[in-house]
Design a protein around this motif. Structure first.
Motif, PDB file in Angstrom:
ATOM      1  N   ARG A  26      42.026  37.766  76.327  1.00 22.70           N
ATOM      2  CA  ARG A  26      42.044  36.848  75.179  1.00 22.70           C
ATOM      3  C   ARG A  26      41.991  35.404  75.656  1.00 22.70           C
ATOM      4  O   ARG A  26      41.227  34.591  75.125  1.00 22.70           O
ATOM      5  CB  ARG A  26      43.296  37.091  74.335  1.00 22.70           C
ATOM      6  CG  ARG A  26      43.373  36.212  73.089  1.00 22.70           C
ATOM      7  CD  ARG A  26      44.623  36.540  72.268  1.00 22.70           C
ATOM      8  NE  ARG A  26      44.658  35.723  71.061  1.00 22.70           N
ATOM      9  CZ  ARG A  26      45.134  34.486  71.006  1.00 22.70           C
ATOM     10  NH1 ARG A  26      45.622  33.933  72.115  1.00 22.70           N
ATOM     11  NH2 ARG A  26      45.134  33.816  69.881  1.00 22.70           N
ATOM     12  N   ARG A  27      42.777  35.065  76.664  1.00 22.56           N
ATOM     13  CA  ARG A  27      42.777  33.693  77.179  1.00 22.56           C
ATOM     14  C   ARG A  27      41.411  33.363  77.789  1.00 22.56           C
ATOM     15  O   ARG A  27      40.921  32.245  77.644  1.00 22.56           O
ATOM     16  CB  ARG A  27      43.882  33.537  78.223  1.00 22.56           C
ATOM     17  CG  ARG A  27      43.916  32.145  78.858  1.00 22.56           C
ATOM     18  CD  ARG A  27      45.067  32.016  79.837  1.00 22.56           C
ATOM     19  NE  ARG A  27      46.356  32.083  79.147  1.00 22.56           N
ATOM     20  CZ  ARG A  27      47.526  32.006  79.776  1.00 22.56           C
ATOM     21  NH1 ARG A  27      47.573  31.882  81.091  1.00 22.56           N
ATOM     22  NH2 ARG A  27      48.658  32.066  79.085  1.00 22.56           N
ATOM     23  N   ARG A 308      40.836  31.611  56.960  1.00 15.65           N
ATOM     24  CA  ARG A 308      40.885  30.639  58.049  1.00 15.65           C
ATOM     25  C   ARG A 308      39.768  29.605  57.910  1.00 15.65           C
ATOM     26  O   ARG A 308      39.970  28.406  58.149  1.00 15.65           O
ATOM     27  CB  ARG A 308      40.763  31.369  59.395  1.00 15.65           C
ATOM     28  CG  ARG A 308      41.055  30.485  60.593  1.00 15.65           C
ATOM     29  CD  ARG A 308      42.474  29.989  60.533  1.00 15.65           C
ATOM     30  NE  ARG A 308      42.825  29.215  61.724  1.00 15.65           N
ATOM     31  CZ  ARG A 308      43.775  28.297  61.757  1.00 15.65           C
ATOM     32  NH1 ARG A 308      44.463  28.026  60.652  1.00 15.65           N
ATOM     33  NH2 ARG A 308      44.050  27.650  62.862  1.00 15.65           N
ATOM     34  N   ARG A 321      38.753  31.541  67.055  1.00 18.78           N
ATOM     35  CA  ARG A 321      40.069  31.954  67.571  1.00 18.78           C
ATOM     36  C   ARG A 321      40.653  33.069  66.706  1.00 18.78           C
ATOM     37  O   ARG A 321      41.248  34.021  67.211  1.00 18.78           O
ATOM     38  CB  ARG A 321      41.017  30.748  67.620  1.00 18.78           C
ATOM     39  CG  ARG A 321      40.630  29.718  68.664  1.00 18.78           C
ATOM     40  CD  ARG A 321      41.688  28.610  68.780  1.00 18.78           C
ATOM     41  NE  ARG A 321      41.245  27.608  69.752  1.00 18.78           N
ATOM     42  CZ  ARG A 321      40.616  26.482  69.442  1.00 18.78           C
ATOM     43  NH1 ARG A 321      40.358  26.200  68.155  1.00 18.78           N
ATOM     44  NH2 ARG A 321      40.240  25.632  70.384  1.00 18.78           N
ATOM     45  N   GLU A 322      40.467  32.929  65.385  1.00 20.43           N
ATOM     46  CA  GLU A 322      40.948  33.980  64.484  1.00 20.43           C
ATOM     47  C   GLU A 322      40.163  35.265  64.697  1.00 20.43           C
ATOM     48  O   GLU A 322      40.715  36.371  64.641  1.00 20.43           O
ATOM     49  CB  GLU A 322      40.816  33.511  63.045  1.00 20.43           C
ATOM     50  CG  GLU A 322      41.577  34.356  62.029  1.00 20.43           C
ATOM     51  CD  GLU A 322      43.083  34.221  62.183  1.00 20.43           C
ATOM     52  OE1 GLU A 322      43.777  35.226  61.925  1.00 20.43           O
ATOM     53  OE2 GLU A 322      43.568  33.131  62.559  1.00 20.43           O
ATOM     54  N   SER A 325      41.480  36.987  67.789  1.00 21.33           N
ATOM     55  CA  SER A 325      42.763  37.604  67.464  1.00 21.33           C
ATOM     56  C   SER A 325      42.566  38.877  66.658  1.00 21.33           C
ATOM     57  O   SER A 325      43.208  39.901  66.911  1.00 21.33           O
ATOM     58  CB  SER A 325      43.625  36.605  66.688  1.00 21.33           C
ATOM     59  OG  SER A 325      44.866  37.174  66.348  1.00 21.33           O
ATOM     60  N   GLY A 328      41.471  41.882  68.603  1.00 17.77           N
ATOM     61  CA  GLY A 328      42.543  42.545  69.333  1.00 17.77           C
ATOM     62  C   GLY A 328      43.376  43.479  68.492  1.00 17.77           C
ATOM     63  O   GLY A 328      44.186  44.247  69.023  1.00 17.77           O
ATOM     64  N   ASP A 329      43.193  43.436  67.189  1.00 21.49           N
ATOM     65  CA  ASP A 329      43.981  44.275  66.280  1.00 21.49           C
ATOM     66  C   ASP A 329      43.274  45.564  65.880  1.00 21.49           C
ATOM     67  O   ASP A 329      43.823  46.351  65.116  1.00 21.49           O
ATOM     68  CB  ASP A 329      44.322  43.489  65.006  1.00 21.49           C
ATOM     69  CG  ASP A 329      45.265  42.325  65.290  1.00 21.49           C
ATOM     70  OD1 ASP A 329      45.908  42.335  66.353  1.00 21.49           O
ATOM     71  OD2 ASP A 329      45.331  41.406  64.451  1.00 21.49           O
TER      72      ASP A 329
END
Length: 456
Positions: A26-27, A308, A321-322, A325, A328-329
């Motif tokens: 993610r980073r 967003r 960025r959203e 994220s 990842g879900d």
């Protein structure tokens, strides 16, 4: 949680053989938003929009002054120059993707170029396709959606592709003069193409509540948006012109809101409002989720991204960025079937290829049905499995996999390569098939045509 495979293969452009495992995927993805270079080395030699406009205006002047018998030759010369610019752009786009250290953002440029689709099937667009991506897409991909929308709508490639450059208000000064001069000759009229595609494809989306009356009003507001004419040294760098005498006078009403008759700013104000509309947020969120996560994004995911977008006024990095994220879900499986462009790039990256001649990439993507900047309609290329996974298309991929393995594979050991470019997703069946292949080239072709490699 985003794993290394999802970060490199679904959100990026494909893993390379020398890629080191990423401790925090993610980073790594988000860091690319700071490291992205809009015009990396492969793009720097590309003719920019102002240069192409200068050639366009020279050609238009040459056609007007040339005898009828010589005009075809003038057009042919311009077309040859345009094709050279196009091929240079194809090569820059490909090599930039192969070399990129920011593949997530590079993929985003490809996404937006397809969202704001143009096509070189229309001959005047041929010479402007590369500069469209270089000047309208790449500099704005990390800005605001509003600015990206305005840059694409005003670019010569879009103005020519959708016939906006000749759209003339029926009650404009130009139309009245033409009618008075030649009452029996048809005059240029209003063209709805750009207005319709902005509403349907670029902003609100279909079935979002706009009407044919809105299309017509928006088209009237856009009249006068065109390319620069005969240039002088003072305006040689201009790439857009508002031709006031082509503009349809009057207040315009679009989606229930009135816009004053203030020339170029009338359409600009409409575009800015469209860019901030809730329907636009939902449309963009759906397309991003579909491209990066799953063919059929759930409503809760679309709402998350749309919210967003609206909260930040269309700030694209915040939206990305959203998106990361949200990625990842969802289950970390290769859920997206690669388009021909994706698959070709990921195959070349997997083999460590850094450069490919334009003619070669044109052959490969053309054979697979996705030539660069040449979709069949302003809607761009399809982005779901059904578009690309027909049996005959899969057979062509097997054929191209063999070509790639023979041409670029060299002494690559596919058994060692497979787990590096498919971390965590390589199946036992595919590993066994690669190990049992008759030759290194066949083993590499099996890897490229495997079910795991066809998906991201």
């Amino acid at each position: 949680m985003i794993n290394d495979s999802i970060a490199r293969n679904r959100l990026g452009l494909g893993a390379r053989p020398d890629d080191k495992p990423v401790a925090d995927p993610r980073r790594w993805l988000l860091a690319q938003l700071d490291d992205y270079e809009p015009l990396p080395p492969p793009w720097r030699a590309i003719e920019r929009t102002s240069m192409r406009v200068a050639q366009w205006t020279e050609q238009q002047a040459a056609i007007r002054s040339a005898p009828e018998a010589q005009r075809a030759s003038v057009r042919a010369d311009y077309q040859r120059a345009g094709r050279a610019a196009y091929l240079a752009g194809v090569e820059a786009r490909t090599n930039s993707a192969l070399q990129s250290s920011t593949p997530f953002v590079e993929r985003l440029t490809h996404f937006w170029a397809n969202h704001f689709a143009i096509s070189v099937d229309k001959v005047p667009v041929l010479g402007f396709a590369a500069s469209f991506e270089a000047d309208a897409i790449r500099p704005h991909v990390l800005g605001r959606f509003e600015d990206l929308l305005l840059a694409t709508a005003r670019h010569p490639a879009m103005l020519l592709y959708l016939d906006q450059s000749v759209s003339t208000g029926p009650d404009s000064v130009a139309a009245r003069r033409a009618s008075a001069k030649a009452p029996d000759r048809p005059t240029r009229g209003l063209n709805e193409n750009l207005a319709r595609e902005i509403l349907e494809l670029h902003t609100l989306g279909v079935r979002s509540g706009y009407t044919q009356a809105d299309v017509l009003e928006f088209a009237r507001a856009l009249t006068g948006w065109t390319l620069p004419g005969q240039q002088s040294p003072e305006d040689a760098a201009q790439t857009f012109r508002f031709q006031a005498n082509q503009h349809e006078p009057g207040v315009r009403t679009v989606l229930g809101r009135s816009y004053a008759d203030d020339g170029q700013q009338q359409a600009t104000a409409i575009l800015r409002d469209l860019a901030r509309a809730p329907s636009t947020a939902s449309h963009i969120a759906t397309k991003l989720a579909r491209h990066f996560i799953t063919d059929d994004p759930p409503p809760v995911l679309v709402k998350r991204l749309a919210d967003r977008f609206l909260q930040t006024g269309g700030d694209l990095p915040a939206l990305y960025r959203e998106l990361v994220s949200a990625a990842g879900d969802v289950p970390p499986v290769a859920a997206k079937f690669k388009s021909p462009w994706d698959w070709t790039l990921s195959g070349l990256r997997a083999m460590g290829v850094q450069t490919v001649p334009a003619a070669r990439i044109q052959f490969l993507t053309g054979r697979l049905g996705q030539p660069v900047w040449r979709p069949g309609s302003p809607a761009g290329y399809g982005d779901v499995t059904a578009t690309w996974a027909a049996p005959d298309a899969l057979l062509r991929r097997v054929e191209i996999a063999q070509r790639l393995a023979t041409e670029f594979g060299g002494k690559i050991d596919a058994r060692a390569l497979a787990p590096r470019v498919l971390p965590g997703t390589l199946s036992g069946a595919t590993a066994t098939a690669i190990a049992q292949a008759e030759s290194p080239a066949n083993a590499l072709a099996l890897l490229l045509a495997s079910p795991e490699f066809l998906r991201r």
